[in-house]
Write a protein that holds these residues in place. Structure first.
Motif, PDB file in Angstrom:
ATOM      1  N   LEU A  11     -57.392 -15.754  32.693  1.00  0.00           N
ATOM      2  CA  LEU A  11     -56.087 -15.170  32.376  1.00  0.00           C
ATOM      3  C   LEU A  11     -54.970 -16.217  32.349  1.00  0.00           C
ATOM      4  N   THR A  36     -53.550 -17.953  29.017  1.00  0.00           N
ATOM      5  CA  THR A  36     -52.523 -17.441  28.107  1.00  0.00           C
ATOM      6  C   THR A  36     -51.245 -18.266  28.181  1.00  0.00           C
ATOM      7  N   ASP A  37     -51.073 -19.035  29.254  1.00  0.00           N
ATOM      8  CA  ASP A  37     -49.916 -19.922  29.372  1.00  0.00           C
ATOM      9  C   ASP A  37     -50.136 -21.257  28.677  1.00  0.00           C
ATOM     10  N   PRO A  97     -52.435 -17.562  21.181  1.00  0.00           N
ATOM     11  CA  PRO A  97     -53.127 -16.265  21.317  1.00  0.00           C
ATOM     12  C   PRO A  97     -54.277 -16.077  20.344  1.00  0.00           C
ATOM     13  N   LEU A 139     -57.272 -18.230  21.607  1.00  0.00           N
ATOM     14  CA  LEU A 139     -57.781 -17.816  22.913  1.00  0.00           C
ATOM     15  C   LEU A 139     -58.540 -16.495  22.820  1.00  0.00           C
ATOM     16  N   VAL A 140     -57.921 -15.485  22.201  1.00  0.00           N
ATOM     17  CA  VAL A 140     -58.555 -14.162  22.124  1.00  0.00           C
ATOM     18  C   VAL A 140     -59.806 -14.220  21.260  1.00  0.00           C
ATOM     19  N   GLN A 199     -55.672 -10.329  29.108  1.00  0.00           N
ATOM     20  CA  GLN A 199     -54.960 -11.293  28.278  1.00  0.00           C
ATOM     21  C   GLN A 199     -54.202 -10.583  27.161  1.00  0.00           C
ATOM     22  N   ASN A 214     -51.023  -9.159  28.509  1.00  0.00           N
ATOM     23  CA  ASN A 214     -50.057 -10.217  28.760  1.00  0.00           C
ATOM     24  C   ASN A 214     -49.429 -10.713  27.462  1.00  0.00           C
ATOM     25  N   ILE A 215     -50.257 -10.903  26.440  1.00  0.00           N
ATOM     26  CA  ILE A 215     -49.752 -11.379  25.147  1.00  0.00           C
ATOM     27  C   ILE A 215     -48.807 -10.354  24.529  1.00  0.00           C
ATOM     28  N   ARG A 245     -45.478 -10.571  26.390  1.00  0.00           N
ATOM     29  CA  ARG A 245     -44.786 -11.847  26.171  1.00  0.00           C
ATOM     30  C   ARG A 245     -44.200 -11.945  24.768  1.00  0.00           C
ATOM     31  N   GLY A 287     -49.111 -15.488  32.431  1.00  0.00           N
ATOM     32  CA  GLY A 287     -50.554 -15.466  32.614  1.00  0.00           C
ATOM     33  C   GLY A 287     -50.944 -15.761  34.046  1.00  0.00           C
TER      34      GLY A 287
END
Length: 382
Positions: free
Chosen positions: A64, A67-68, A72, A75-76, A115, A118-119, A122, A332
Motif C-alpha cells: 500500500l 501508492t506514494d 497509479p 502500480l495497479v 490502493q 487511496n488513489i 488522492r 499510502g
C-alpha cells in the motif's frame, strides 16, 4: 501531477477493488471440493482463507505505501497482473502446500483494493474526496457480498480450478483497463521506498489525527467481527438451530450498508468525516441494541443487522477519507498503518467471540459490542 483521473476512472477503481477483494472469499464455498480433489483433510484446506487474510495484511503493510511512489496506472496494472498469476498458480496446484502458498500471494495482490481506495481519494476533484472513497468502498462491499455466491455458482458450473481461472481473467482485464485509463504521473516522494517502510511505525507517534482514526476504526471493526461471529454461532445452536443457508441469508442485511455508501460519500464531503462518523456510530449502536434484545424474531434480527452494517460501513468510508486527507502526499503510508492496526484489532474480535458467547450468552455479547460502539462515540466527541 494530474489531479483527477479520466471520466469513469473512479468507477474503474471501484470495479477493480470489488473484483480483487472478492478473491479472498470466492473460494470458500469450494473448500470441500478442493479438499476432495487434492485428497487432503478439510482442516488443512480450511487454512486457505487464513492464508489469504495473512497475505492481505502483508500487502497492506508492504504494498500500500507504493501508492506514494509509483504512478497509479503502472502500480495497479502490475499488482492485478500478479493477482492473475497467483490465481493461475492456485488453479494448477496439485498439493495443499502449493495452494496455501498461492493464496498468500493472492491475498497480498488483492490488497490492490486498498490502493484503489487511496488513489480515488488522492486524485478526486477538490471537495469530492469522500465521494471517491465511498464509491470504491461500495465496490469493495459488493465484491465481498457477492464473492461467495459467484464463487459457488462458478464452481458448480465449471469446477473450482476453472472458477479461479475466470477470476484470473477478470484480473487481467482490470490490469489492461488500469494501464490505459488511470493517471500516468508518478507522485513526488521526498524519500525512498525503504525509508518509507522504516518510517511507518513512527507515523502513529507524529500524527494525532491518525491515532484518533486508528483508535475509533479499530474499535468498531472489533465490534463488527464480534457481532457477526457470535451471531453465526448463536443462530446455529439451540433454540434457533439454523442451517448454513438460513444463516447466510442474514448477510443480505449488508445490502443496506452497500446502498448507503455513495450517499455517505456526499455527506462526508459536505459535513466532514467527523459528523458522518458520529451519526454512523449512532445508527450502528441502535442496530446493536436491537440485536441484543434477542434473536427469536428474524425480521427484528435482520433490521438490527442492517442498521449495524450500514453504520459500520459508512463510518469506515468516512474514516478512510479522513486518513487520506491528513497528508495526501503520504496517504499510502498513512492508510497502510491504519489498515494493519484495523485488521489486527478486528481479528481479536473474531478470536474472543466464541468465548464471550459461551460465558455471557448472546445478550451479554451484544451488550459488550454496544459498549464498544458507545466508547467509539465518546472518543469521537473528544
Amino acid at each position: 501531477m494530474s489531479r483527477t483521473p479520466p471520466r469513469g476512472g473512479t468507477l474503474l477503481l471501484a470495479a477493480i477493488a470489488g473484483t480483487a477483494i472478492a478473491n479472498n472469499y470466492a473460494v470458500q464455498p469450494a473448500l470441500t471440493a478442493v479438499a476432495a480433489d487434492l485428497d487432503v483433510p478439510l482442516p488443512v484446506i480450511g487454512l486457505v482463507p487464513t492464508a489469504a487474510l495473512a497475505g492481505c495484511m502483508t500487502g497492506f503493510a508492504l504494498l500500500l505505501p507504493l501508492t506514494d511512489h509509483l504512478a497509479p496506472n503502472r502500480l495497479v496494472a502490475a499488482q492485478l497482473t500478479a493477482l492473475a498469476a497467483a490465481l493461475a498458480l492456485a488453479a494448477t496446484a496439485r498439493d495443499a502446500f502449493v495452494l496455501l502458498a498461492a493464496y498468500l500471494l493472492v491475498g497480498a495482490a488483492a490488497s490492490v483494493a486498498a490502493q484503489a481506495s487511496n488513489i480515488a481519494g488522492r486524485h478526486a476533484r477538490p471537495g469530492r474526496g469522500g465521494t471517491g472513497v465511498a464509491l470504491v468502498a461500495a465496490g469493495m462491499s459488493a465484491g465481498i457480498l457477492l464473492s461467495r455466491l459467484v464463487g459457488g455458482a462458478l464452481t458448480d458450473a465449471l469446477g473450482w480450478r476453472r472458477m479461479l481461472l475466470v477470476f484470473a481473467a477478470l484480473a487481467l482485464l482490470g490490469a489492461l483497463a488500469a494501464a490505459t485509463l488511470l493517471p500516468r504521473r508518478r507522485p513526488h516522494a521526498d524519500r525512498g521506498y525503504r525509508a518509507t517502510l522504516a518510517a511507518l511505525p513512527r507515523l502513529l507517534l507524529h500524527q494525532p489525527g491518525l491515532r484518533r482514526a486508528v483508535a475509533t476504526g479499530a474499535l468498531w471493526y472489533f465490534a463488527f467481527n464480534l457481532v457477526w461471529i457470535a451471531l453465526t454461532l448463536a443462530l446455529a445452536q439451540p433454540p434457533h438451530s439454523l442451517g448454513p443457508t438460513a444463516i447466510g441469508l442474514y448477510s443480505l442485511a449488508g445490502l443496506l450498508g452497500f446502498a448507503a455508501l455513495p450517499f455517505t460519500g456526499r455527506l462526508t464531503d459536505r459535513y466532514g468525516p467527523h459528523a458522518v462518523i458520529g451519526a454512523s456510530m449512532a445508527v450502528a449502536a441502535a442496530g446493536t441494541a436491537l440485536l441484543a434484545t434477542g434473536l427469536d424474531n428474524p425480521w427484528r434480527t435482520a433490521l438490527g443487522l442492517a442498521l449495524f452494517d450500514a453504520g459500520c460501513f459508512a463510518a469506515q468510508a468516512a474514516n478512510q477519507s479522513r486518513v487520506i486527507a491528513l497528508d495526501p502526499a503520504r496517504s499510502g503510508s498513512l492508510s497502510s498503518v491504519y489498515l494493519v492496526v484495523y485488521f489486527t484489532v478486528g481479528a481479536l474480535g473474531t478470536a474472543v467471540a466464541a468465548p464471550l458467547l459461551d460465558t455471557l450468552g448472546w445478550q451479554g455479547t451484544g451488550l459488550t459490542a454496544l459498549s464498544v460502539l458507545l466508547l467509539v462515540a465518546a472518543l469521537g466527541r473528544r
